[in-house]
Motif scaffolding. Structure first.
Motif, short mmCIF file in Angstrom:
data_model
loop_
_atom_site.label_atom_id
_atom_site.label_comp_id
_atom_site.label_asym_id
_atom_site.label_seq_id
_atom_site.Cartn_x
_atom_site.Cartn_y
_atom_site.Cartn_z
N ALA A 2 5.30 9.02 -9.28
CA ALA A 2 5.03 9.53 -11.00
C ALA A 2 3.97 11.07 -11.14
O ALA A 2 4.85 11.29 -12.01
N THR A 3 3.61 11.22 -10.10
CA THR A 3 2.63 12.22 -10.07
C THR A 3 3.72 13.93 -10.46
O THR A 3 3.77 15.05 -11.09
N TYR B 281 2.64 1.41 -2.59
CA TYR B 281 2.18 1.52 -4.20
C TYR B 281 1.81 3.54 -4.50
O TYR B 281 2.57 4.83 -5.11
N LEU B 282 2.11 3.90 -3.02
CA LEU B 282 1.25 5.69 -2.90
C LEU B 282 2.98 5.85 -3.14
O LEU B 282 2.06 7.54 -3.93
N HIS C 198 0.91 -1.53 -0.06
CA HIS C 198 -0.26 0.05 0.18
C HIS C 198 1.23 1.01 0.25
O HIS C 198 0.87 2.56 -0.59
N ALA D 183 -4.62 12.62 -8.46
CA ALA D 183 -3.55 13.14 -8.38
C ALA D 183 -2.55 12.55 -9.76
O ALA D 183 -2.42 14.54 -10.92
N LEU D 184 -2.45 11.87 -10.04
CA LEU D 184 -1.39 11.48 -11.69
C LEU D 184 -2.23 11.44 -12.38
O LEU D 184 -1.76 11.86 -13.36
N GLU E 186 -4.90 5.57 -15.65
CA GLU E 186 -4.87 6.25 -14.02
C GLU E 186 -6.55 7.00 -13.46
O GLU E 186 -6.90 6.17 -12.96
N GLN F 8 2.67 6.53 -6.92
CA GLN F 8 2.12 6.78 -8.12
C GLN F 8 2.49 8.85 -7.41
O GLN F 8 2.21 9.12 -8.63
N ARG F 9 2.90 8.80 -6.02
CA ARG F 9 3.61 10.01 -5.86
C ARG F 9 4.34 10.48 -6.93
O ARG F 9 4.68 11.05 -7.43
N GLN G 281 5.97 13.63 -13.56
CA GLN G 281 4.89 14.65 -14.61
C GLN G 281 4.60 15.84 -13.97
O GLN G 281 4.78 16.88 -14.85
N LYS H 249 -11.23 2.11 -7.87
CA LYS H 249 -10.84 2.50 -6.12
C LYS H 249 -11.33 2.75 -5.43
O LYS H 249 -12.19 3.03 -4.01
N ALA I 263 -7.77 3.68 -12.68
CA ALA I 263 -8.02 3.56 -11.40
C ALA I 263 -8.15 3.25 -10.61
O ALA I 263 -8.99 3.00 -9.59
N GLU J 112 -6.74 6.26 -0.28
CA GLU J 112 -5.58 7.52 -0.27
C GLU J 112 -4.98 6.39 -1.63
O GLU J 112 -4.51 7.70 -2.62
N GLN J 113 -5.00 5.48 -2.29
CA GLN J 113 -5.01 4.85 -3.73
C GLN J 113 -5.74 5.76 -4.47
O GLN J 113 -5.27 6.60 -5.63
N ASP K 252 -7.50 3.03 2.93
CA ASP K 252 -6.18 3.02 1.65
C ASP K 252 -7.09 2.86 0.45
O ASP K 252 -5.86 3.76 -0.13
N LYS L 9 -0.89 13.70 -15.39
CA LYS L 9 -0.48 13.15 -16.54
C LYS L 9 -1.12 13.84 -17.93
O LYS L 9 -0.84 14.36 -18.84
N ALA M 299 -4.08 9.09 -4.42
CA ALA M 299 -2.51 9.47 -5.51
C ALA M 299 -3.14 9.24 -7.13
O ALA M 299 -2.43 9.63 -7.41
N ASP M 300 -3.57 7.99 -7.61
CA ASP M 300 -3.87 7.65 -9.14
C ASP M 300 -4.56 9.40 -9.61
O ASP M 300 -4.64 9.53 -10.53
#
Lengths: 322, 123
Positions: free
Chosen positions: A93-94, A86-87, A83, B89-90, B54, A90-91, A97, B61, B57, B82-83, B79, B94, B86-87
């Motif tokens: 990657a953010t 992953y965060l 978990h 925001a990405l 993204e 992704q952060r 970007q 979630k 995803a 949170e994911q 959780d 992007k 994050a997805d």
């Protein structure tokens, strides 16, 4: 001393032992998700654009990664490790970007500036070309103007020359005409003079033209002109009016009869009588001189009557230009 | 002695709080709100076309997080939220990066065309 066979067996067993040891350990050696998160975070942290434009994302990625690392080290449930990994991934990657966005925006700004530069350069070039063209046109027109001025001056000069030439031609024509007229007049004058002189029976002598009036014009011993002389005097007066440049010398002569004093006085009076007759016909007296010559300069013998008659005479000498 | 007792109490309290954290008693409202906002922003940024993986995803979630909330699985919900955040925001970044790159490329092409049109490349 161990045999090679036993040594080989030990070598083959070593990996097996390692695997067994790893399996025995409560913590796995690696976690691919964590590895991936770690790698991506490193990449993002090394990216200056990402760090600058997304500091919060990078910071939370770091925290998540740390949390995942510690969970991994502490041998927590892999779901928890995954978990947080992953965060973190992704952060990161953010943040990357965000770095991409920053670079693209820089490229946009640069392109806009480049566009302005291109346009400015083009405008400058166009302005330069226009200025040069204008310069060229101005020079061209200046040249044309100067040529036109030159041509005009040239034609003006030619015109003036033609005018001068024609004036000169006119002048010389007139001069020729005047000359011709003068020549004709002179010829006419000469002809007239010749005619008049011929009519008066003037003779060309060493002293000039001499006109002899015989004593038949006067009575014997007298000084008055007789009527028969008037025609000759008329002609002489007309001649003198026609030729104002000429003057006369009137000379009286006698024969040898009588005293000298008497003859001189008589010849003087006769000359004056001719002068008076001419003045009465409009000839200025100042143009006529008189002279009493007496019995001097006989033209014939005084021994005969005929000779004496010829000696009694008045001679008129015409002087002045001929 | 008092020190040692206080230290023991503190450790016990911390452990208790930690236990509370791992067994949430109420929905993770803040995380859910953040996630929903992130998805909304991603959609607004055009992530539907520019970052579909993204965005999908994040949405998936989000659906799971809502389901977890209904199942009162609040920790799981937190959780997932949170994911999802994050997805989302990405996805948003992007999409924005893709748009910014397209704009940059467009301008660059425009400049090239301009140079060609003007005829002589600016020195």
């Amino acid at each position: 001393m161990t045999s090679p066979r036993i040594r080989l067996m030990r070598l083959a067993l070593a990996p097996v032992a390692a695997v067994l040891l790893a399996a025995c350990a409560s913590v796995p050696v690696t976690n691919p998700k964590l590895d991936e998160a770690r790698a991506l975070y490193s990449q993002a942290a090394a990216d200056a654009d990402a760090a600058r434009s997304a500091p919060l994302e990078l910071r939370s990625a770091q925290l998540s990664l740390a949390r995942a690392e510690s969970a991994f080290k502490a041998g927590e449930d892999s779901a928890i490790v995954n978990h947080h990994a992953y965060l973190a991934r992704q952060r990161s990657a953010t943040a990357l970007q965000a770095g991409e966005i920053a670079r693209a925006e820089q490229a946009v700004s640069a392109s806009a500036a480049e566009r302005d530069r291109i346009l400015m350069a083009a405008r400058t070039r166009e302005a330069d070309q226009a200025r040069m063209q204008a310069e060229k046109d101005r020079a061209e027109s200046e040249r044309a103007r100067m040529q036109a001025d030159k041509d005009r001056a040239e034609s003006e000069r030619a015109r003036m020359q033609a005018q001068t030439a024609s004036a000169e031609a006119e002048q010389s024509r007139k001069a020729a005409e005047a000359q011709l007229a003068a020549a004709q007049a002179a010829q006419a004058d000469a002809a007239k003079l010749q005619k008049q002189l011929a009519e008066m029976e003037a003779k060309q002598t060493d002293r000039g033209l001499v006109l002899t009036l015989g004593d038949v014009l006067f009575d014997s011993g007298r000084a008055e002109l007789k009527a028969g002389a008037s025609r000759t005097v008329d002609r002489l007066a007309a001649f003198m009016r026609d030729h104002p440049e000429r003057s006369l010398q009137v000379e009286g002569y006698t024969d040898s009869v009588g005293s000298d004093a008497l003859n001189l006085a008589l010849s003087q009076r006769r000359a004056e009588a001719v002068q008076a007759a001419l003045v009465s016909r409009g000839v200025e007296g100042s143009r006529i001189k008189t002279n009493g010559m007496g019995k001097a300069s006989p033209v014939a013998s005084n021994d005969t009557a005929e000779g004496r008659q010829r000696n009694r005479r008045v001679e008129i000498v015409i002087s002045g230009t001929n | 002695m008092n020190f040692a007792r206080a230290a023991v109490a503190a450790v016990l309290g911390a452990l208790f709080l930690g236990a509370c954290a791992t067994h949430l008693g109420s929905p993770p409202v803040a995380e859910l709100t953040t996630a929903r906002a992130a998805i909304t922003q991603a959609e607004a940024a055009g992530a539907g076309q520019l970052a579909p993986v993204e965005l999908l995803a994040a949405r998936g979630k989000m659906v799971q997080a809502d389901a977890a909330v209904r199942a009162e699985q609040f920790l799981q919900a937190r959780d997932l939220a949170e994911q999802a955040a994050a997805d989302g925001a990405l996805a948003e970044r992007k999409a924005r990066a893709a748009r910014a790159r397209m704009a940059a490329d467009e301008l660059e092409r425009g400049n090239a065309a301009l140079k060609q049109e003007i005829g002589r490349p600016a020195k």
